[in-house]
Design an enzyme around this catalytic site. Structure first.
Site, PDB file in Angstrom:
ATOM      1  N   VAL A   1       0.814  -1.222   0.000  1.00 44.93           N
ATOM      2  CA  VAL A   1       0.000   0.000   0.000  1.00 44.93           C
ATOM      3  C   VAL A   1       0.849   1.273   0.000  1.00 44.93           C
ATOM      4  O   VAL A   1       0.338   2.353  -0.303  1.00 44.93           O
ATOM      5  CB  VAL A   1      -0.990   0.045   1.189  1.00 44.93           C
ATOM      6  CG1 VAL A   1      -1.985  -1.094   1.108  1.00 44.93           C
ATOM      7  CG2 VAL A   1      -0.263   0.063   2.529  1.00 44.93           C
TER       8      VAL A   1
ATOM      9  N   ASN B   1      -7.040  -1.516   5.590  1.00 47.46           N
ATOM     10  CA  ASN B   1      -6.730  -2.290   6.802  1.00 47.46           C
ATOM     11  C   ASN B   1      -5.230  -2.455   7.030  1.00 47.46           C
ATOM     12  O   ASN B   1      -4.787  -2.519   8.172  1.00 47.46           O
ATOM     13  CB  ASN B   1      -7.408  -3.666   6.688  1.00 47.46           C
ATOM     14  CG  ASN B   1      -6.841  -4.645   7.700  1.00 47.46           C
ATOM     15  OD1 ASN B   1      -7.187  -4.604   8.878  1.00 47.46           O
ATOM     16  ND2 ASN B   1      -5.936  -5.507   7.263  1.00 47.46           N
TER      17      ASN B   1
ATOM     18  N   TYR C   1       3.246   5.383  15.889  1.00 49.57           N
ATOM     19  CA  TYR C   1       2.021   4.669  15.511  1.00 49.57           C
ATOM     20  C   TYR C   1       0.790   5.544  15.769  1.00 49.57           C
ATOM     21  O   TYR C   1      -0.062   5.723  14.887  1.00 49.57           O
ATOM     22  CB  TYR C   1       1.940   3.361  16.304  1.00 49.57           C
ATOM     23  CG  TYR C   1       0.743   2.504  15.977  1.00 49.57           C
ATOM     24  CD1 TYR C   1       0.609   1.917  14.722  1.00 49.57           C
ATOM     25  CD2 TYR C   1      -0.248   2.262  16.930  1.00 49.57           C
ATOM     26  CE1 TYR C   1      -0.483   1.112  14.428  1.00 49.57           C
ATOM     27  CE2 TYR C   1      -1.335   1.463  16.644  1.00 49.57           C
ATOM     28  CZ  TYR C   1      -1.458   0.888  15.400  1.00 49.57           C
ATOM     29  OH  TYR C   1      -2.534   0.099  15.104  1.00 49.57           O
TER      30      TYR C   1
ATOM     31  N   ALA D   1       0.678   8.765  16.075  1.00 49.66           N
ATOM     32  CA  ALA D   1       0.706   9.925  15.176  1.00 49.66           C
ATOM     33  C   ALA D   1       0.243   9.536  13.774  1.00 49.66           C
ATOM     34  O   ALA D   1      -0.508  10.270  13.126  1.00 49.66           O
ATOM     35  CB  ALA D   1       2.123  10.503  15.113  1.00 49.66           C
ATOM     36  N   SER D   2       0.670   8.369  13.321  1.00 48.85           N
ATOM     37  CA  SER D   2       0.289   7.952  11.963  1.00 48.85           C
ATOM     38  C   SER D   2      -1.215   7.729  11.870  1.00 48.85           C
ATOM     39  O   SER D   2      -1.866   8.158  10.907  1.00 48.85           O
ATOM     40  CB  SER D   2       1.062   6.688  11.548  1.00 48.85           C
ATOM     41  OG  SER D   2       0.615   5.548  12.269  1.00 48.85           O
ATOM     42  N   LYS D   3      -1.786   7.076  12.871  1.00 51.61           N
ATOM     43  CA  LYS D   3      -3.222   6.806  12.825  1.00 51.61           C
ATOM     44  C   LYS D   3      -4.037   8.093  13.010  1.00 51.61           C
ATOM     45  O   LYS D   3      -5.098   8.262  12.410  1.00 51.61           O
ATOM     46  CB  LYS D   3      -3.589   5.766  13.885  1.00 51.61           C
ATOM     47  CG  LYS D   3      -2.997   4.372  13.622  1.00 51.61           C
ATOM     48  CD  LYS D   3      -3.669   3.679  12.442  1.00 51.61           C
ATOM     49  CE  LYS D   3      -3.237   2.231  12.286  1.00 51.61           C
ATOM     50  NZ  LYS D   3      -3.931   1.525  11.215  1.00 51.61           N
TER      51      LYS D   3
ATOM     52  N   SER E   1      -6.941   3.168  15.089  1.00 51.68           N
ATOM     53  CA  SER E   1      -6.477   2.541  16.328  1.00 51.68           C
ATOM     54  C   SER E   1      -6.909   3.366  17.529  1.00 51.68           C
ATOM     55  O   SER E   1      -6.860   4.600  17.496  1.00 51.68           O
ATOM     56  CB  SER E   1      -4.954   2.436  16.348  1.00 51.68           C
ATOM     57  OG  SER E   1      -4.522   2.015  17.638  1.00 51.68           O
TER      58      SER E   1
HETATM   59  N1  LIG Z   1      -4.076  -5.993  16.536  1.00 51.17           N
HETATM   60  C1  LIG Z   1      -4.283  -4.900  17.240  1.00 51.17           C
HETATM   61  O1  LIG Z   1      -4.207  -4.922  18.478  1.00 51.17           O
HETATM   62  C2  LIG Z   1      -4.653  -3.616  16.545  1.00 51.17           C
HETATM   63  C3  LIG Z   1      -5.163  -2.583  17.334  1.00 51.17           C
HETATM   64  C4  LIG Z   1      -5.562  -1.394  16.703  1.00 51.17           C
HETATM   65  C5  LIG Z   1      -5.450  -1.257  15.350  1.00 51.17           C
HETATM   66  N2  LIG Z   1      -4.924  -2.274  14.601  1.00 51.17           N
HETATM   67  C6  LIG Z   1      -4.844  -2.056  13.153  1.00 51.17           C
HETATM   68  O2  LIG Z   1      -5.548  -3.080  12.501  1.00 51.17           O
HETATM   69  C7  LIG Z   1      -5.026  -3.274  11.184  1.00 51.17           C
HETATM   70  C8  LIG Z   1      -4.790  -4.746  10.959  1.00 51.17           C
HETATM   71  O3  LIG Z   1      -3.783  -5.189  11.864  1.00 51.17           O
HETATM   72  P1  LIG Z   1      -3.713  -6.687  12.428  1.00 51.17           P
HETATM   73  O4  LIG Z   1      -3.911  -6.612  13.876  1.00 51.17           O
HETATM   74  O5  LIG Z   1      -4.536  -7.590  11.610  1.00 51.17           O
HETATM   75  O6  LIG Z   1      -2.148  -6.953  12.224  1.00 51.17           O
HETATM   76  P2  LIG Z   1      -1.348  -8.034  11.389  1.00 51.17           P
HETATM   77  O7  LIG Z   1       0.091  -7.686  11.606  1.00 51.17           O
HETATM   78  O8  LIG Z   1      -1.840  -9.389  11.703  1.00 51.17           O
HETATM   79  O9  LIG Z   1      -1.790  -7.670   9.915  1.00 51.17           O
HETATM   80  C9  LIG Z   1      -1.380  -6.498   9.286  1.00 51.17           C
HETATM   81  C10 LIG Z   1      -1.451  -6.728   7.807  1.00 51.17           C
HETATM   82  O10 LIG Z   1      -0.970  -5.563   7.116  1.00 51.17           O
HETATM   83  C11 LIG Z   1      -0.067  -5.991   6.144  1.00 51.17           C
HETATM   84  N3  LIG Z   1       0.866  -4.964   5.745  1.00 51.17           N
HETATM   85  C12 LIG Z   1       1.847  -4.360   6.469  1.00 51.17           C
HETATM   86  N4  LIG Z   1       2.507  -3.479   5.705  1.00 51.17           N
HETATM   87  C13 LIG Z   1       1.916  -3.502   4.477  1.00 51.17           C
HETATM   88  C14 LIG Z   1       2.138  -2.811   3.268  1.00 51.17           C
HETATM   89  N5  LIG Z   1       3.121  -1.906   3.137  1.00 51.17           N
HETATM   90  N6  LIG Z   1       1.331  -3.083   2.220  1.00 51.17           N
HETATM   91  C15 LIG Z   1       0.341  -3.998   2.325  1.00 51.17           C
HETATM   92  N7  LIG Z   1       0.102  -4.698   3.436  1.00 51.17           N
HETATM   93  C16 LIG Z   1       0.891  -4.440   4.499  1.00 51.17           C
HETATM   94  C17 LIG Z   1       0.632  -7.197   6.754  1.00 51.17           C
HETATM   95  O11 LIG Z   1       1.290  -7.986   5.782  1.00 51.17           O
HETATM   96  C18 LIG Z   1      -0.553  -7.899   7.396  1.00 51.17           C
HETATM   97  O12 LIG Z   1      -1.252  -8.694   6.461  1.00 51.17           O
HETATM   98  C19 LIG Z   1      -3.778  -2.410  11.109  1.00 51.17           C
HETATM   99  O13 LIG Z   1      -4.058  -1.201  10.439  1.00 51.17           O
HETATM  100  C20 LIG Z   1      -3.465  -2.124  12.563  1.00 51.17           C
HETATM  101  O14 LIG Z   1      -2.730  -0.939  12.738  1.00 51.17           O
HETATM  102  C21 LIG Z   1      -4.532  -3.445  15.170  1.00 51.17           C
END
Ligand SMILES: NC(=O)c1ccc[n+]([C@@H]2O[C@H](COP(=O)([O-])OP(=O)(O)OC[C@H]3O[C@@H](n4cnc5c(N)ncnc54)[C@H](O)[C@@H]3O)[C@@H](O)[C@H]2O)c1
Length: 256
Positions: free
Chosen positions: A61, A87, A153, A155-157, A140
């Site tokens: 992405v 996502n 993190y 800041a980015s979100k 997030s």
């Molecule tokens: N798990 C948590 O506790 C949590 C909490 C709040 C927010 N989030 C957010 O939820 C979303 C999903 O996270 P998750 O928990 O499933 O984590 P995860 O690490 O299991 O999955 C993240 C996915 O993003 C993909 N990814 C990373 N960099 C990428 C790139 N440059 N291009 C394309 N894909 C890329 C990874 O390969 C992976 O498939 C994220 O945006 C994360 O910031 C997660």
């Protein structure tokens, strides 16, 4: 009738975690799902397990040209795009005054520039696809209630929230029917959370206890719970919901 029947939905970072759960729920609800992942094989493995007419695409992405190629593949196969779920994301703890600048930039590249490129690449095809298009961002809780070590993190979100709220407002005021909304997950049981536990340097049970403390209901979330909220925002059930920020976080953003 299935909730997303007739819709085409592209989900980024869908090779695992929340993205995979969202892809599975959307397909079960009748969508044709475009499973986007950095590695084509990972995308294909998920797409192969989905009902319906799924498509796998390779998409980092943070690369604008890969977005263009992915949208071209969607248009060639379906001729439309109704839903985009931003996502994909990275979370790296340790952004303190001595933390890595490279890590800070990486989180901005993926978590901010990714949705920015996605918005610009998908909008023209979504505009051709009818009056009920929806963009869903996975934000997030850490951007709403900050947590030590997660400056980059958070800041980015937070930057992406502001950007997407602005785009949502611009579209609504221009009479453009594409809606944009955000979900703020709290700690959710995926690999990302396991990495966050490990980054604390504590034994796992102590790290889990530390994270549980910021969830007033005493529970971590499940990816399926985030997927349910994404289903609502992607569907016509939320047709009057614009610029919302929905927590799926066990109350962590309203903790005392
Ligand atoms: N798990 C948590 O506790 C949590 C909490 C709040 C927010 N989030 C957010 O939820 C979303 C999903 O996270 P998750 O928990 O499933 O984590 P995860 O690490 O299991 O999955 C993240 C996915 O993003 C993909 N990814 C990373 N960099 C990428 C790139 N440059 N291009 C394309 N894909 C890329 C990874 O390969 C992976 O498939 C994220 O945006 C994360 O910031 C997660």
């Amino acid at each position: 009738m299935a909730i997303l029947a007739g819709k085409v939905a592209l989900v980024t970072g869908a090779g695992k975690g929340m993205g995979k759960s969202i892809a599975q729920l959307f397909a079960a609800e009748g969508a044709s799902v475009v499973v986007a992942a950095r590695k084509f094989d990972a995308a294909q493995a998920v797409a192969d397990g989905l009902p319906g007419n799924a498509l796998a695409v390779a998409l980092d992405v943070s690369k604008a040209d890969q977005w263009q190629a992915a949208v071209a593949a969607v248009e060639a196969k379906y001729g439309r795009l109704d839903v985009l779920v931003n996502n994909a994301g990275v979370s790296e703890a340790g952004s303190t005054e001595t933390g890595s600048e490279e890590s800070f930039r990486r989180q901005i590249e993926v978590n901010v520039m990714g949705p920015y490129y996605g918005y610009r690449a998908c909008l023209p095809l979504m505009r051709k696809s009818g009056d009920n298009c929806s963009i869903v961002n996975i934000g997030s809780a850490f951007s709403v209630r900050v947590v030590p070590g997660f400056a980059a993190y958070g800041a980015s979100k937070a930057a992406t929230n502001a950007m997407m709220q602005t785009f949502a407002l611009e579209l609504a005021m221009a009479g453009d029917p594409i809606r944009i909304n955000t979900i703020h997950p709290g700690g959710t049981e995926t690999e990302m959370l396991e990495e966050a536990y490990a980054e604390t340097g504590l034994p796992r049970d102590e790290a889990v206890a530390m994270f549980l403390k910021i969830h007033p209901n005493g529970k971590m979330g499940k990816p399926e719970q985030v997927a349910q909220a994404a289903l609502f925002l992607a569907s016509d059930m939320s047709s009057h919901t614009i610029g919302a920020q929905i927590p799926v976080d066990g109350g962590s953003t309203i903790r005392p």
